[in-house]
Design a protein around this motif. Structure first.
Motif, PDB file in Angstrom:
ATOM      1  N   VAL A   1       0.859  -1.182   0.000  1.00 19.41           N
ATOM      2  CA  VAL A   1       0.000   0.000   0.000  1.00 19.41           C
ATOM      3  C   VAL A   1       0.897   1.234   0.000  1.00 19.41           C
ATOM      4  O   VAL A   1       2.028   1.198   0.491  1.00 19.41           O
ATOM      5  N   GLU A   2       0.379   2.317  -0.586  1.00 17.23           N
ATOM      6  CA  GLU A   2       1.123   3.575  -0.554  1.00 17.23           C
ATOM      7  C   GLU A   2       1.143   4.072   0.907  1.00 17.23           C
ATOM      8  O   GLU A   2       0.214   3.799   1.668  1.00 17.23           O
ATOM      9  N   PRO A   3       2.190   4.784   1.319  1.00 20.77           N
ATOM     10  CA  PRO A   3       2.292   5.216   2.719  1.00 20.77           C
ATOM     11  C   PRO A   3       1.088   6.006   3.222  1.00 20.77           C
ATOM     12  O   PRO A   3       0.707   5.876   4.383  1.00 20.77           O
ATOM     13  N   SER A   4       0.447   6.788   2.364  1.00 24.89           N
ATOM     14  CA  SER A   4      -0.707   7.569   2.822  1.00 24.89           C
ATOM     15  C   SER A   4      -1.904   6.689   3.164  1.00 24.89           C
ATOM     16  O   SER A   4      -2.787   7.105   3.907  1.00 24.89           O
ATOM     17  N   GLY A   5      -1.939   5.461   2.657  1.00 22.94           N
ATOM     18  CA  GLY A   5      -3.057   4.570   2.927  1.00 22.94           C
ATOM     19  C   GLY A   5      -2.728   3.454   3.899  1.00 22.94           C
ATOM     20  O   GLY A   5      -3.481   2.491   4.016  1.00 22.94           O
ATOM     21  N   ALA A   6      -1.612   3.580   4.606  1.00 20.33           N
ATOM     22  CA  ALA A   6      -1.136   2.493   5.456  1.00 20.33           C
ATOM     23  C   ALA A   6      -2.067   2.169   6.619  1.00 20.33           C
ATOM     24  O   ALA A   6      -2.049   1.056   7.126  1.00 20.33           O
ATOM     25  N   MET A   7      -2.875   3.098   7.048  1.00 20.13           N
ATOM     26  CA  MET A   7      -3.757   2.837   8.183  1.00 20.13           C
ATOM     27  C   MET A   7      -5.122   2.299   7.759  1.00 20.13           C
ATOM     28  O   MET A   7      -5.973   2.067   8.593  1.00 20.13           O
ATOM     29  N   ARG A   8      -5.295   2.076   6.450  1.00 18.91           N
ATOM     30  CA  ARG A   8      -6.534   1.461   5.976  1.00 18.91           C
ATOM     31  C   ARG A   8      -6.588   0.009   6.414  1.00 18.91           C
ATOM     32  O   ARG A   8      -5.560  -0.625   6.667  1.00 18.91           O
ATOM     33  N   ASN A   9      -7.773  -0.545   6.458  1.00 25.47           N
ATOM     34  CA  ASN A   9      -7.921  -1.949   6.824  1.00 25.47           C
ATOM     35  C   ASN A   9      -7.447  -2.879   5.724  1.00 25.47           C
ATOM     36  O   ASN A   9      -6.980  -3.976   5.997  1.00 25.47           O
ATOM     37  N   TYR A  10      -7.591  -2.464   4.486  1.00 23.04           N
ATOM     38  CA  TYR A  10      -7.273  -3.345   3.367  1.00 23.04           C
ATOM     39  C   TYR A  10      -6.093  -2.805   2.577  1.00 23.04           C
ATOM     40  O   TYR A  10      -6.107  -1.671   2.128  1.00 23.04           O
ATOM     41  N   TRP A  11      -5.098  -3.649   2.403  1.00 21.38           N
ATOM     42  CA  TRP A  11      -3.955  -3.349   1.557  1.00 21.38           C
ATOM     43  C   TRP A  11      -4.139  -4.121   0.254  1.00 21.38           C
ATOM     44  O   TRP A  11      -4.926  -5.048   0.166  1.00 21.38           O
ATOM     45  N   PHE A  12      -3.397  -3.745  -0.783  1.00 19.76           N
ATOM     46  CA  PHE A  12      -3.472  -4.424  -2.069  1.00 19.76           C
ATOM     47  C   PHE A  12      -2.676  -5.722  -1.999  1.00 19.76           C
ATOM     48  O   PHE A  12      -1.534  -5.736  -1.535  1.00 19.76           O
ATOM     49  N   MET A  13      -3.269  -6.797  -2.484  1.00 19.96           N
ATOM     50  CA  MET A  13      -2.593  -8.087  -2.439  1.00 19.96           C
ATOM     51  C   MET A  13      -1.684  -8.237  -3.646  1.00 19.96           C
ATOM     52  O   MET A  13      -2.056  -7.900  -4.767  1.00 19.96           O
ATOM     53  N   TRP A  14      -0.477  -8.722  -3.400  1.00 22.66           N
ATOM     54  CA  TRP A  14       0.468  -9.049  -4.461  1.00 22.66           C
ATOM     55  C   TRP A  14       0.255 -10.519  -4.788  1.00 22.66           C
ATOM     56  O   TRP A  14       0.626 -11.388  -4.023  1.00 22.66           O
ATOM     57  N   LYS A  15      -0.373 -10.788  -5.882  1.00 23.41           N
ATOM     58  CA  LYS A  15      -0.733 -12.146  -6.293  1.00 23.41           C
ATOM     59  C   LYS A  15      -1.659 -12.769  -5.253  1.00 23.41           C
ATOM     60  O   LYS A  15      -2.142 -12.102  -4.344  1.00 23.41           O
ATOM     61  N   LEU A  16      -1.902 -14.058  -5.362  1.00 24.80           N
ATOM     62  CA  LEU A  16      -2.701 -14.781  -4.381  1.00 24.80           C
ATOM     63  C   LEU A  16      -1.795 -15.269  -3.255  1.00 24.80           C
ATOM     64  O   LEU A  16      -0.577 -15.338  -3.436  1.00 24.80           O
ATOM     65  N   PRO A  17      -2.344 -15.630  -2.102  1.00 28.17           N
ATOM     66  CA  PRO A  17      -1.492 -16.226  -1.062  1.00 28.17           C
ATOM     67  C   PRO A  17      -0.796 -17.470  -1.623  1.00 28.17           C
ATOM     68  O   PRO A  17      -1.318 -18.140  -2.513  1.00 28.17           O
ATOM     69  N   PHE A  18       0.376 -17.761  -1.105  1.00 27.77           N
ATOM     70  CA  PHE A  18       1.191 -18.867  -1.602  1.00 27.77           C
ATOM     71  C   PHE A  18       0.811 -20.138  -0.851  1.00 27.77           C
ATOM     72  O   PHE A  18       1.532 -20.602   0.030  1.00 27.77           O
ATOM     73  N   PHE A  19      -0.333 -20.711  -1.232  1.00 26.70           N
ATOM     74  CA  PHE A  19      -0.879 -21.872  -0.545  1.00 26.70           C
ATOM     75  C   PHE A  19       0.090 -23.053  -0.612  1.00 26.70           C
ATOM     76  O   PHE A  19       0.504 -23.455  -1.691  1.00 26.70           O
ATOM     77  N   GLY A  20       0.452 -23.566   0.547  1.00 25.02           N
ATOM     78  CA  GLY A  20       1.304 -24.741   0.622  1.00 25.02           C
ATOM     79  C   GLY A  20       2.762 -24.503   0.297  1.00 25.02           C
ATOM     80  O   GLY A  20       3.526 -25.459   0.166  1.00 25.02           O
ATOM     81  N   GLU A  21       3.177 -23.268   0.167  1.00 21.43           N
ATOM     82  CA  GLU A  21       4.573 -22.971  -0.185  1.00 21.43           C
ATOM     83  C   GLU A  21       5.499 -23.420   0.942  1.00 21.43           C
ATOM     84  O   GLU A  21       5.258 -23.141   2.107  1.00 21.43           O
ATOM     85  N   GLN A  22       6.573 -24.111   0.583  1.00 17.45           N
ATOM     86  CA  GLN A  22       7.532 -24.620   1.564  1.00 17.45           C
ATOM     87  C   GLN A  22       8.918 -24.008   1.409  1.00 17.45           C
ATOM     88  O   GLN A  22       9.804 -24.314   2.197  1.00 17.45           O
TER      89      GLN A  22
END
Length: 109
Positions: free
Chosen positions: A46-67
């Protein structure tokens, strides 16, 4: 009240925000901890001005099962290269409790 210390007017958020910035070895250790707990790592920004928002932008999907710590770290670095002026944080999603197990800022914009 003159004996009360003044805190810097710096924004504080997420785990470790009152500590000095994490070293690369400490970041690697935290990613290893997330993986060892069976949590799914995810990267957000997230840009610094929006850091206190509840939602940040996701970079790709979560890495399910990543080891692989190196794979997660590579995605953190890729997000930082793409958005060098943004705050970048790593989250460990816990499937069992259906919540965040941990979240901490890796890079401050």
């Amino acid at each position: 009240m003159s004996s009360v210390a003044d805190y810097k007017q710096e924004m504080r958020f997420e785990t470790f925000s009152y500590l000095p910035p994490l070293t690369s070895d400490e970041i690697r250790a935290q990613i290893q901890y997330v993986i060892s707990q069976g949590w799914n790592p995810a990267v957000e920004h997230v840009e610094p001005s929006g850091a206190m928002r509840n939602y940040w932008f996701m970079w790709k999907l979560p890495f399910f099962g990543e080891q692989s710590v190196d794979s997660v770290l590579a995605e953190v670095e890729a997000c930082h290269r793409e958005y060098p002026d943004h705050h970048i944080r790593l989250i460990g999603y816990d499937n069992y409790t259906q919540s965040q197990g941990t979240a901490f800022v890796v890079y401050r914009g």
